[in-house]
Design a protein around this motif. Sequence first.
Motif, PDB file in Angstrom:
ATOM      1  N   SER A   1       0.836  -1.199   0.000  1.00 28.05           N
ATOM      2  CA  SER A   1       0.000   0.000   0.000  1.00 28.05           C
ATOM      3  C   SER A   1       0.872   1.250   0.000  1.00 28.05           C
ATOM      4  CB  SER A   1      -0.926   0.003   1.218  1.00 28.05           C
ATOM      5  OG  SER A   1      -0.183   0.131   2.408  1.00 28.05           O
ATOM      6  N   ILE A   2       0.243   2.324  -0.462  1.00 26.38           N
ATOM      7  CA  ILE A   2       0.922   3.623  -0.490  1.00 26.38           C
ATOM      8  C   ILE A   2      -0.133   4.724  -0.512  1.00 26.38           C
ATOM      9  CG2 ILE A   2       1.099   3.633  -3.014  1.00 26.38           C
ATOM     10  CD1 ILE A   2       3.837   5.105  -2.634  1.00 26.38           C
ATOM     11  N   HIS A   3       0.169   5.832   0.144  1.00 22.67           N
ATOM     12  CA  HIS A   3      -0.626   7.048   0.027  1.00 22.67           C
ATOM     13  C   HIS A   3       0.104   7.948  -0.964  1.00 22.67           C
ATOM     14  CE1 HIS A   3      -2.308   5.729   3.901  1.00 22.67           C
ATOM     15  NE2 HIS A   3      -3.362   6.430   3.538  1.00 22.67           N
ATOM     16  N   VAL A   4      -0.590   8.381  -2.008  1.00 20.14           N
ATOM     17  CA  VAL A   4       0.017   9.208  -3.053  1.00 20.14           C
ATOM     18  C   VAL A   4      -0.792  10.497  -3.169  1.00 20.14           C
ATOM     19  CG1 VAL A   4       0.772   9.272  -5.455  1.00 20.14           C
ATOM     20  CG2 VAL A   4       0.535   7.071  -4.300  1.00 20.14           C
ATOM     21  N   GLU A   5      -0.102  11.625  -3.181  1.00 23.46           N
ATOM     22  CA  GLU A   5      -0.820  12.882  -3.382  1.00 23.46           C
ATOM     23  C   GLU A   5      -1.521  12.846  -4.730  1.00 23.46           C
ATOM     24  OE1 GLU A   5       1.310  16.492  -2.714  1.00 23.46           O
ATOM     25  OE2 GLU A   5       1.878  15.904  -0.688  1.00 23.46           O
ATOM     26  N   LYS A   6      -2.732  13.395  -4.764  1.00 21.74           N
ATOM     27  CA  LYS A   6      -3.563  13.325  -5.967  1.00 21.74           C
ATOM     28  C   LYS A   6      -2.893  13.935  -7.194  1.00 21.74           C
ATOM     29  CE  LYS A   6      -7.363  15.255  -4.553  1.00 21.74           C
ATOM     30  NZ  LYS A   6      -8.758  15.651  -4.280  1.00 21.74           N
ATOM     31  N   ASN A   7      -2.055  14.940  -6.998  1.00 19.65           N
ATOM     32  CA  ASN A   7      -1.414  15.603  -8.138  1.00 19.65           C
ATOM     33  C   ASN A   7      -0.013  15.057  -8.439  1.00 19.65           C
ATOM     34  OD1 ASN A   7      -0.123  16.615  -5.909  1.00 19.65           O
ATOM     35  ND2 ASN A   7      -0.204  18.745  -6.557  1.00 19.65           N
ATOM     36  N   ASN A   8       0.376  13.973  -7.798  1.00 18.48           N
ATOM     37  CA  ASN A   8       1.704  13.397  -7.996  1.00 18.48           C
ATOM     38  C   ASN A   8       1.738  12.626  -9.319  1.00 18.48           C
ATOM     39  OD1 ASN A   8       4.062  11.816  -7.914  1.00 18.48           O
ATOM     40  ND2 ASN A   8       3.990  11.663  -5.691  1.00 18.48           N
TER      41      ASN A   8
ATOM     42  N   TYR B   1      -4.731  12.855  -0.538  1.00 15.66           N
ATOM     43  CA  TYR B   1      -4.060  11.617  -0.933  1.00 15.66           C
ATOM     44  C   TYR B   1      -5.016  10.609  -1.551  1.00 15.66           C
ATOM     45  CZ  TYR B   1      -0.372  13.334   2.120  1.00 15.66           C
ATOM     46  OH  TYR B   1       0.597  14.106   2.703  1.00 15.66           O
ATOM     47  N   GLN B   2      -4.448   9.784  -2.412  1.00 16.07           N
ATOM     48  CA  GLN B   2      -5.124   8.588  -2.874  1.00 16.07           C
ATOM     49  C   GLN B   2      -4.448   7.416  -2.184  1.00 16.07           C
ATOM     50  OE1 GLN B   2      -5.389   8.071  -7.096  1.00 16.07           O
ATOM     51  NE2 GLN B   2      -6.413  10.021  -7.403  1.00 16.07           N
ATOM     52  N   PHE B   3      -5.246   6.598  -1.524  1.00 11.41           N
ATOM     53  CA  PHE B   3      -4.722   5.385  -0.927  1.00 11.41           C
ATOM     54  C   PHE B   3      -4.811   4.312  -2.006  1.00 11.41           C
ATOM     55  CE2 PHE B   3      -5.337   1.459   1.668  1.00 11.41           C
ATOM     56  CZ  PHE B   3      -4.075   1.450   2.246  1.00 11.41           C
ATOM     57  N   MET B   4      -3.656   3.728  -2.346  1.00 11.42           N
ATOM     58  CA  MET B   4      -3.587   2.744  -3.420  1.00 11.42           C
ATOM     59  C   MET B   4      -3.002   1.441  -2.878  1.00 11.42           C
ATOM     60  SD  MET B   4      -2.263   5.178  -6.552  1.00 11.42           S
ATOM     61  CE  MET B   4      -2.911   4.128  -7.861  1.00 11.42           C
ATOM     62  N   VAL B   5      -3.477   0.336  -3.425  1.00  7.66           N
ATOM     63  CA  VAL B   5      -3.018  -0.978  -2.973  1.00  7.66           C
ATOM     64  C   VAL B   5      -2.737  -1.861  -4.178  1.00  7.66           C
ATOM     65  CG1 VAL B   5      -3.662  -3.075  -1.701  1.00  7.66           C
ATOM     66  CG2 VAL B   5      -4.282  -0.833  -0.790  1.00  7.66           C
ATOM     67  N   TRP B   6      -1.658  -2.592  -4.082  1.00 10.04           N
ATOM     68  CA  TRP B   6      -1.326  -3.655  -5.029  1.00 10.04           C
ATOM     69  C   TRP B   6      -1.581  -4.973  -4.307  1.00 10.04           C
ATOM     70  CZ3 TRP B   6       2.421  -7.485  -4.496  1.00 10.04           C
ATOM     71  CH2 TRP B   6       2.658  -8.264  -5.640  1.00 10.04           C
ATOM     72  N   LYS B   7      -2.388  -5.814  -4.924  1.00 11.74           N
ATOM     73  CA  LYS B   7      -2.785  -7.085  -4.315  1.00 11.74           C
ATOM     74  C   LYS B   7      -1.901  -8.201  -4.854  1.00 11.74           C
ATOM     75  CE  LYS B   7      -6.609  -5.785  -2.143  1.00 11.74           C
ATOM     76  NZ  LYS B   7      -6.794  -5.952  -0.737  1.00 11.74           N
ATOM     77  N   GLN B   8      -1.178  -8.833  -3.962  1.00  7.20           N
ATOM     78  CA  GLN B   8      -0.297  -9.929  -4.387  1.00  7.20           C
ATOM     79  C   GLN B   8      -1.101 -11.099  -4.922  1.00  7.20           C
ATOM     80  OE1 GLN B   8       0.214 -13.110  -2.777  1.00  7.20           O
ATOM     81  NE2 GLN B   8      -1.333 -12.701  -1.247  1.00  7.20           N
TER      82      GLN B   8
END
Length: 165
Positions: free
Chosen positions: A124-131, A152-159
């Motif tokens: 997971s990662i929090h990414v600023e919306k304008n990044n 922020y957008q909270f984003m997840v990569w699912k293994q």
Amino acid sequence: MVTTKEIQLRPMNESDITISFKIYVSTRLEEMRPSGWSEQEITDFLYSQAETQHQYYRQHYREAKFYIIEYLSIDVGRLYVDDIGPEIRIVDIALLPAYRNRGIGTILIKNLQKQGVRRKLDISIHVEKNNPAITLYKRLDFKFIKEVNDIYQFMVWKQRSATAH
């Protein structure tokens, strides 16, 4: 093209605070320029913000690993990862401007994804919306989960989805 062999992660120590703060400042300079402040005022403010952020990360991610990213033995970025909990959390990843868009971040994230598959952990990662890095995360199969604090957008990569392919 950058190769995995050219990139090293070195555990950060107190002597790396200066480069860590410099990396942070480099990620914020452009957005601060329209403020009307002088370059010195902007730089002073951003170094103060870097110090505050560093203290926050140390306090809230006590088990995190803090790395300096080296490319061809040159300090070019930082990667902070908390992988103690139920997932691998990218707390912070940043590169100096001259080293962005070369594939360094892609290699590092793909290495974390390999760890995720091996350890059966999501990332997971929090990414600023304008990044602009959001496009990288989407390309590497991170999914938007929710917006946080309108910033922020909270984003997840699912293994699990990675192992299904």
